[in-house]
Design an enzyme around this catalytic site. Structure first.
Site, PDB file in Angstrom:
ATOM      1  N   SER A 146       0.852  -1.189   0.000  1.00 30.32           N
ATOM      2  CA  SER A 146       0.000   0.000   0.000  1.00 30.32           C
ATOM      3  C   SER A 146       0.882   1.231   0.000  1.00 30.32           C
ATOM      4  O   SER A 146       1.969   1.228   0.600  1.00 30.32           O
ATOM      5  CB  SER A 146      -0.910   0.027   1.228  1.00 30.32           C
ATOM      6  OG  SER A 146      -1.608   1.266   1.313  1.00 30.32           O
ATOM      7  N   TYR A 159      -3.195  -0.151  10.059  1.00 29.27           N
ATOM      8  CA  TYR A 159      -3.022  -0.679   8.704  1.00 29.27           C
ATOM      9  C   TYR A 159      -1.653  -0.266   8.155  1.00 29.27           C
ATOM     10  O   TYR A 159      -0.924  -1.083   7.580  1.00 29.27           O
ATOM     11  CB  TYR A 159      -4.141  -0.137   7.823  1.00 29.27           C
ATOM     12  CG  TYR A 159      -4.080  -0.499   6.366  1.00 29.27           C
ATOM     13  CD1 TYR A 159      -4.589  -1.706   5.905  1.00 29.27           C
ATOM     14  CD2 TYR A 159      -3.554   0.387   5.422  1.00 29.27           C
ATOM     15  CE1 TYR A 159      -4.556  -2.035   4.557  1.00 29.27           C
ATOM     16  CE2 TYR A 159      -3.522   0.071   4.081  1.00 29.27           C
ATOM     17  CZ  TYR A 159      -4.018  -1.142   3.652  1.00 29.27           C
ATOM     18  OH  TYR A 159      -3.986  -1.451   2.316  1.00 29.27           O
TER      19      TYR A 159
END
Length: 275
Positions: A146, A159
Site C-alpha cells: 500500500s 493498517y
C-alpha cells in the site's frame, strides 16, 4: 545458452483474498492470461461465483476457504491447491481489510488484528509455498502492499504499520532469496475504489478525508480500479526470467485540468448568458 531456464507454460497461482476487490480482479486477469488459479478467502460463497465465472470463460480455477490469521487454514488451503492444480509457481498475497481509527482511540487488540492479517498472514502464505519454490529454483512471491506503507495516513495507523512491516519483510526476502531463483515483489496500490474500507459509515470516513486533505494526501477525487492493480500484478508475474520487479507503486491519474483557452471560452459563455 540462456542465462535462465524459461518459465514453464503452466504456472499454477494462488490468489489470497480473492472474494472481492483487487484479489478477485487479479484472479480473473491471471486466469485470462492462462494461469490456473486457486482462489482463497473466508467468504466461500463468493469464491464459488468467481470460480464459476473463470471456468465459464475457459479458465482453470478452484476455490477453497482461507483465513490467513489461522495457521492451520493456510496449510490446508495450500495443500488443497497443490493437490488440485500442481506445485504453486506464483503467490499473490493480498488478503486483508482496512481499519479506520486514530491510534490513541483504538485498542491494542484492534491494532494487533491488522498485523495478523497483513503481515503475519502474508508470512504464513510465503513460508507455506517457499520450500517447493526453492527446491524447483523458481517462483514468484507477489505481495500487495500500500502507498500508506510509504507515506503514512492519519486514521490508518494500524493498517499502515502492518504494511510498513510488510515492506521490511519483503525487502529481507529479496536479499535472502538472491541466487535461489525465487523472486519477491511488492505492488503498492494508491487509493483504489473497492469495498475495503469504503463501506464504513460516513462518520468514520469523513474525518479521515478531512485530515488527509490537511496533510496533502487527497489531491483529487479519482481512484484506481481493481482491474488496474490486476494488470500490474499480472505484469509482475509474467516478467521473464533474468529480471524482476522489486517494487511497483500505482497511483490514480488526476482528472484533466481545464486549459487556459478553454477557461477563457467558458468565461465568455458565462458572460453571454447573463441577462
Amino acid at each position: 545458452m540462456p542465462r535462465f531456464e524459461p518459465l514453464p507454460k503452466r504456472r499454477p497461482a494462488i490468489v489470497a483474498g480473492a472474494s472481492s476487490g483487487i484479489g478477485e480482479a487479479t484472479a480473473l486477469q491471471l486466469a485470462a492470461r492462462g494461469f490456473p488459479v486457486a482462489v482463497g478467502a473466508r467468504r466461500v460463497e463468493k469464491l464459488d461465483e468467481l470460480v464459476a465465472k473463470i471456468r465459464a470463460e475457459g479458465g482453470e480455477a478452484v476455490g477453497f476457504h482461507l483465513d490467513v490469521t489461522d495457521a492451520d487454514s493456510v496449510k490446508s488451503f495450500v495443500a488443497q491447491s497443490v493437490e488440485a492444480l500442481g506445485e504453486i509457481e506464483v503467490l499473490v498475497a493480498g488478503a486483508g481489510d482496512t481499519f479506520f481509527g486514530k491510534l490513541y482511540e483504538i485498542s491494542t487488540d484492534e491494532f494487533e488484528s491488522q498485523l495478523q492479517i497483513h503481515l503475519v498472514g502474508a508470512n504464513r502464505l510465503a513460508t507455506a509455498v517457499l520450500p517447493g519454490m526453492i527446491e524447483r529454483r523458481r517462483g514468484d512471491l507477489i505481495f500487495v502492499g500500500s502507498d500508506v506503507a510509504l507515506r503514512q495516513r492519519p486514521h490508518m495507523g494500524a493498517y499502515g504499520a502492518a504494511k510498513a512491516g510488510l515492506v521490511a519483510m519483503v525487502n529481507n526476502l529479496q536479499m535472502e532469496l538472491e541466487g535461489t531463483g525465487v523472486r519477491a515483489s511488492l505492488v503498492h496500490p494508491g487509493p483504489t475504489k473497492t469495498a475495503m474500507g469504503w463501506s464504513l459509515p460516513a462518520e468514520k470516513i469523513g474525518p479521515a478525508l478531512e485530515d488527509w486533505a490537511k496533510w496533502g494526501q487527497a489531491r483529487h477525487d479519482y481512484f484506481l480500479r481493481a482491474s488496474d492493480l490486476a494488470r500490474a500484478i499480472t505484469f509482475v508475474a509474467e516478467t521473464p526470467r533474468g529480471g524482476f520487479v522489486a517494487n511497483m507503486e500505482l497511483q490514480p491519474e488526476a482528472p484533466l485540468t481545464t486549459a487556459p483557452a478553454e477557461r477563457q471560452q467558458l468565461k465568455l459563455n458565462e458572460e453571454n448568458l447573463k441577462p
